[in-house]
Design a protein around this motif. Structure first.
Motif, PDB file in Angstrom:
ATOM      1  N   LEU A  15       0.854  -1.178   0.000  1.00 36.56           N
ATOM      2  CA  LEU A  15       0.000   0.000   0.000  1.00 36.56           C
ATOM      3  C   LEU A  15       0.897   1.237   0.000  1.00 36.56           C
ATOM      4  N   ARG A  16       0.810   2.011  -1.064  1.00 37.83           N
ATOM      5  CA  ARG A  16       1.655   3.201  -1.192  1.00 37.83           C
ATOM      6  C   ARG A  16       1.007   4.359  -0.444  1.00 37.83           C
ATOM      7  N   VAL A  17       1.673   4.854   0.580  1.00 40.81           N
ATOM      8  CA  VAL A  17       1.139   5.950   1.382  1.00 40.81           C
ATOM      9  C   VAL A  17       1.546   7.271   0.749  1.00 40.81           C
ATOM     10  N   MET A  18       0.576   8.141   0.558  1.00 43.40           N
ATOM     11  CA  MET A  18       0.810   9.428  -0.064  1.00 43.40           C
ATOM     12  C   MET A  18       0.348  10.531   0.889  1.00 43.40           C
ATOM     13  N   LEU A  19       0.959  11.677   0.763  1.00 40.77           N
ATOM     14  CA  LEU A  19       0.565  12.821   1.561  1.00 40.77           C
ATOM     15  C   LEU A  19      -0.265  13.763   0.701  1.00 40.77           C
ATOM     16  N   LEU A  20      -1.451  14.076   1.166  1.00 36.97           N
ATOM     17  CA  LEU A  20      -2.310  15.014   0.456  1.00 36.97           C
ATOM     18  C   LEU A  20      -2.457  16.283   1.287  1.00 36.97           C
ATOM     19  N   ILE A  21      -2.183  17.416   0.679  1.00 34.63           N
ATOM     20  CA  ILE A  21      -2.529  18.683   1.302  1.00 34.63           C
ATOM     21  C   ILE A  21      -4.013  18.878   1.042  1.00 34.63           C
ATOM     22  N   PHE A  22      -4.771  19.082   2.081  1.00 31.46           N
ATOM     23  CA  PHE A  22      -6.222  18.939   2.023  1.00 31.46           C
ATOM     24  C   PHE A  22      -6.899  20.230   2.456  1.00 31.46           C
ATOM     25  N   HIS A  23      -7.817  20.718   1.644  1.00 32.26           N
ATOM     26  CA  HIS A  23      -8.575  21.914   2.028  1.00 32.26           C
ATOM     27  C   HIS A  23     -10.057  21.646   1.823  1.00 32.26           C
ATOM     28  N   GLU A  24     -10.831  21.840   2.887  1.00 34.58           N
ATOM     29  CA  GLU A  24     -12.287  21.707   2.790  1.00 34.58           C
ATOM     30  C   GLU A  24     -12.900  23.096   2.775  1.00 34.58           C
ATOM     31  N   SER A  25     -13.821  23.325   1.841  1.00 35.10           N
ATOM     32  CA  SER A  25     -14.457  24.629   1.734  1.00 35.10           C
ATOM     33  C   SER A  25     -15.059  25.045   3.074  1.00 35.10           C
ATOM     34  N   ALA A  26     -14.890  26.314   3.398  1.00 34.23           N
ATOM     35  CA  ALA A  26     -15.430  26.826   4.654  1.00 34.23           C
ATOM     36  C   ALA A  26     -16.950  26.791   4.669  1.00 34.23           C
ATOM     37  N   VAL A  27     -17.552  26.843   3.480  1.00 35.17           N
ATOM     38  CA  VAL A  27     -19.012  26.816   3.376  1.00 35.17           C
ATOM     39  C   VAL A  27     -19.397  25.566   2.585  1.00 35.17           C
ATOM     40  N   VAL A  28     -19.623  24.470   3.288  1.00 35.61           N
ATOM     41  CA  VAL A  28     -19.945  23.206   2.631  1.00 35.61           C
ATOM     42  C   VAL A  28     -21.421  23.211   2.234  1.00 35.61           C
ATOM     43  N   HIS A  60       6.920  24.397   2.720  1.00 36.47           N
ATOM     44  CA  HIS A  60       6.972  23.327   1.722  1.00 36.47           C
ATOM     45  C   HIS A  60       6.700  21.974   2.382  1.00 36.47           C
ATOM     46  N   ALA A  61       5.951  21.131   1.687  1.00 35.65           N
ATOM     47  CA  ALA A  61       5.691  19.761   2.147  1.00 35.65           C
ATOM     48  C   ALA A  61       5.852  18.817   0.967  1.00 35.65           C
ATOM     49  N   ALA A  62       6.440  17.672   1.222  1.00 35.76           N
ATOM     50  CA  ALA A  62       6.662  16.702   0.149  1.00 35.76           C
ATOM     51  C   ALA A  62       5.362  15.952  -0.128  1.00 35.76           C
ATOM     52  N   ALA A  63       4.415  16.671  -0.688  1.00 34.84           N
ATOM     53  CA  ALA A  63       3.093  16.088  -0.942  1.00 34.84           C
ATOM     54  C   ALA A  63       3.011  15.551  -2.361  1.00 34.84           C
ATOM     55  N   ASP A  64       2.154  14.567  -2.553  1.00 36.58           N
ATOM     56  CA  ASP A  64       1.915  14.014  -3.881  1.00 36.58           C
ATOM     57  C   ASP A  64       0.830  14.772  -4.626  1.00 36.58           C
ATOM     58  N   ALA A  65      -0.111  15.343  -3.891  1.00 40.40           N
ATOM     59  CA  ALA A  65      -1.219  16.031  -4.549  1.00 40.40           C
ATOM     60  C   ALA A  65      -1.887  16.988  -3.577  1.00 40.40           C
ATOM     61  N   VAL A  66      -2.628  17.915  -4.136  1.00 41.47           N
ATOM     62  CA  VAL A  66      -3.436  18.848  -3.366  1.00 41.47           C
ATOM     63  C   VAL A  66      -4.892  18.590  -3.704  1.00 41.47           C
ATOM     64  N   VAL A  67      -5.735  18.443  -2.688  1.00 43.69           N
ATOM     65  CA  VAL A  67      -7.153  18.171  -2.899  1.00 43.69           C
ATOM     66  C   VAL A  67      -7.979  19.292  -2.280  1.00 43.69           C
ATOM     67  N   ALA A  68      -8.835  19.903  -3.067  1.00 42.11           N
ATOM     68  CA  ALA A  68      -9.796  20.884  -2.561  1.00 42.11           C
ATOM     69  C   ALA A  68     -11.149  20.193  -2.499  1.00 42.11           C
ATOM     70  N   LEU A  69     -11.670  20.026  -1.303  1.00 37.09           N
ATOM     71  CA  LEU A  69     -12.946  19.328  -1.116  1.00 37.09           C
ATOM     72  C   LEU A  69     -14.090  20.340  -1.081  1.00 37.09           C
ATOM     73  N   PHE A  70     -15.094  20.101  -1.897  1.00 39.92           N
ATOM     74  CA  PHE A  70     -16.269  20.962  -2.016  1.00 39.92           C
ATOM     75  C   PHE A  70     -15.900  22.402  -2.406  1.00 39.92           C
ATOM     76  N   PRO A  71     -15.068  22.607  -3.426  1.00 42.06           N
ATOM     77  CA  PRO A  71     -14.777  23.987  -3.827  1.00 42.06           C
ATOM     78  C   PRO A  71     -16.061  24.726  -4.186  1.00 42.06           C
ATOM     79  N   THR A  72     -16.180  25.954  -3.709  1.00 40.22           N
ATOM     80  CA  THR A  72     -17.398  26.723  -3.915  1.00 40.22           C
ATOM     81  C   THR A  72     -17.054  28.161  -4.223  1.00 40.22           C
ATOM     82  N   ALA A  73     -17.984  28.886  -4.837  1.00 35.93           N
ATOM     83  CA  ALA A  73     -17.739  30.259  -5.245  1.00 35.93           C
ATOM     84  C   ALA A  73     -17.495  31.177  -4.058  1.00 35.93           C
TER      85      ALA A  73
END
Length: 355
Positions: A15-28, A60-73
Motif C-alpha cells: 500500500l503506497r502511502v501518499m501525503l495530500l494537502i487537504f482543504h475543505e471549503s469553509a461553506v460546505v 513546503h511539504a513533500a506532498a503528492d497532490a493537493v485536494v480541494a474538497l467541495f470547492p465553492t464560489a
C-alpha cells in the motif's frame, strides 16, 4: 478494509502511502454535509495521510497532490491561494465534489474558470455527472466515478440480522411474523414529500397483504410526512424513535424490503445502505437510481410517477419470499465490490497515478 475478496491494488501487495494537502471549503453545501466524513474515510482508506492547508505561507511539504474538497464560489480566495501554493511546489491539484449550485449561479463563468485551473475535477455524486460533463465537454480533466459508501457497518449488521430484528420488535412492539418495509428519506425538499406521498398511495393498494411500514424521516416536522401518509391505516405504520435510530445499520438489517420512490433529487446513500445490509430495493427508475440499483438483480425499478406499478412491485415481493431472497443474496455479494470504500479508493488512486 472490511470488504472480503477485494484488494486496493491488484498489481501490488504494498500500500503506497501518499501525503495530500487537504482543504475543505469553509461553506460546505448542505447536500454535501453528510458526504464529508465518507470522503475523508475514502482518502484515508486509499492510504493517504491528510494534512490541512494552512494558507499561502504554508511551508513546503513533500506532498503528492493537493485536494480541494467541495470547492465553492464563496471560498474562491482560499482556493486561489491553494492553487498558487501548489503551483510553486509543482504539485498536481484535484477539485473533489465541486459545488454545482456555484457553477449554475455564476453566469459570468468565473467559478467554472476556477475549476478549469485544477488538474483534475472529480465527483462520486451521480446528480453531478451531467452538469459537469456539459461544462468539461471534450476535456480529460473530469472524472465521474460511481457513488460509494462505507459498507462495513451494514455488512456487520447483516450477519446479526436476527438479533437486530428481535431487539427492534421488542422496542417498538412490532409484529414479528409479517414482512417489514423500511422507508428512509429526507422531507426537506418537495421531492422528498412527493416520495412519501407516492409510497402512501402505493401501499394503500396492497392492504390485503400483511406488512408493517417502518418510517425513518429526516428534515421537516413529522406532521408534514404524516400528512402524506393519510391513505394508510395507523396500525400499519411505525415511526422509529430516536433510540432506535441510533442503530441505523441494525434497522436496515432487521427489515425485509426497502421501498423509497426517490423522486427527483430525493435519492442518496440510503439505497446503498439497504443493499449492503441485504435489503431488496424498490425505487422509481430515473437518472439517479439507475446508478444505485441493478434492476432485477438487487432490486426493482418502476416507471416514473406510476404508483400502480410501485404497488405491483411491492405486492410481488411480499408474496414471493424466494425472489426476495435471491435479490438479498446478490445485494450482499455485489454492493461491497461495486460501491464500497475500497472500490472508490482504488478509482481515486488510479486517477492520481495517471497524474
Amino acid at each position: 478494509l472490511q470488504e472480503p475478496g477485494l484488494s486496493l491494488d491488484a498489481t501490488s501487495e504494498r500500500l503506497r502511502v501518499m501525503l495530500l494537502i487537504f482543504h475543505e471549503s469553509a461553506v460546505v453545501p448542505a447536500r454535501h454535509r453528510d458526504a464529508a466524513g465518507r470522503l475523508r474515510s475514502m482518502l484515508q482508506t486509499a492510504g493517504h495521510e491528510l494534512r490541512p492547508f494552512e494558507g499561502a505561507s504554508m511551508p513546503h511539504a513533500a506532498a503528492d497532490a493537493v485536494v480541494a474538497l467541495f470547492p465553492t464560489a464563496s471560498d474562491r480566495r482560499t482556493q486561489g491561494d491553494l492553487l498558487a501554493w501548489a503551483g510553486r511546489q509543482g504539485i498536481k491539484t484535484v477539485a473533489l465534489e465541486p459545488d454545482l449550485e456555484a457553477i449554475s449561479g455564476n453566469s459570468d463563468g468565473a467559478f467554472a474558470a476556477d475549476l478549469a485551473a485544477f488538474d483534475r475535477v472529480v465527483t462520486f455524486e451521480p446528480c453531478a455527472y451531467e452538469p459537469l460533463q456539459s461544462l468539461f465537454r471534450g476535456s480529460d480533466a473530469l472524472h465521474c466515478f460511481a457513488p460509494f459508501l462505507d459498507v462495513a457497518p451494514s455488512v456487520a449488521a447483516a450477519r446479526d440480522a436476527a438479533f437486530h430484528r428481535q431487539n427492534l420488535a421488542a422496542r417498538l412492539v412490532l409484529p414479528r411474523d409479517v414482512p417489514w418495509i423500511l422507508a428512509d428519506g429526507s422531507a426537506d425538499l418537495a421531492d422528498g414529500l412527493a416520495s412519501f406521498q407516492q409510497l402512501s398511495q402505493a401501499l394503500s393498494k396492497v392492504l390485503m397483504e400483511p406488512w408493517a411500514l417502518l418510517l425513518r424521516c429526516e428534515g421537516r416536522a413529522l406532521g408534514d410526512v404524516e400528512a402524506q401518509l393519510r391513505w394508510l391505516p395507523r396500525d400499519r405504520v411505525w415511526n422509529l424513535d430516536a433510540a432506535a435510530n441510533n442503530n441505523r445499520a441494525g434497522i436496515f438489517a432487521a427489515c425485509d424490503l426497502f421501498v423509497w420512490p426517490a423522486i427527483g433529487a430525493a435519492c442518496g446513500p440510503a439505497l446503498l445502505e439497504a443493499q449492503a445490509a441485504g435489503l431488496p430495493v424498490v425505487a422509481e427508475k430515473n437518472d439517479l437510481t439507475q446508478h444505485y440499483v441493478a434492476d432485477g438483480i438487487t432490486g426493482k425499478l418502476y416507471p416514473p410517477g406510476n404508483f400502480a406499478s410501485l404497488a405491483n412491485q411491492i405486492s410481488f415481493l411480499l408474496r414471493h419470499a424466494n425472489f426476495r431472497e435471491s435479490l438479498r443474496l446478490e445485494a450482499l455479494k455485489s454492493t461491497p465490490e461495486l460501491f464500497g470504500l475500497l472500490r472508490a479508493a482504488r478509482d481515486f488512486n488510479h486517477l492520481l497515478d495517471a497524474l
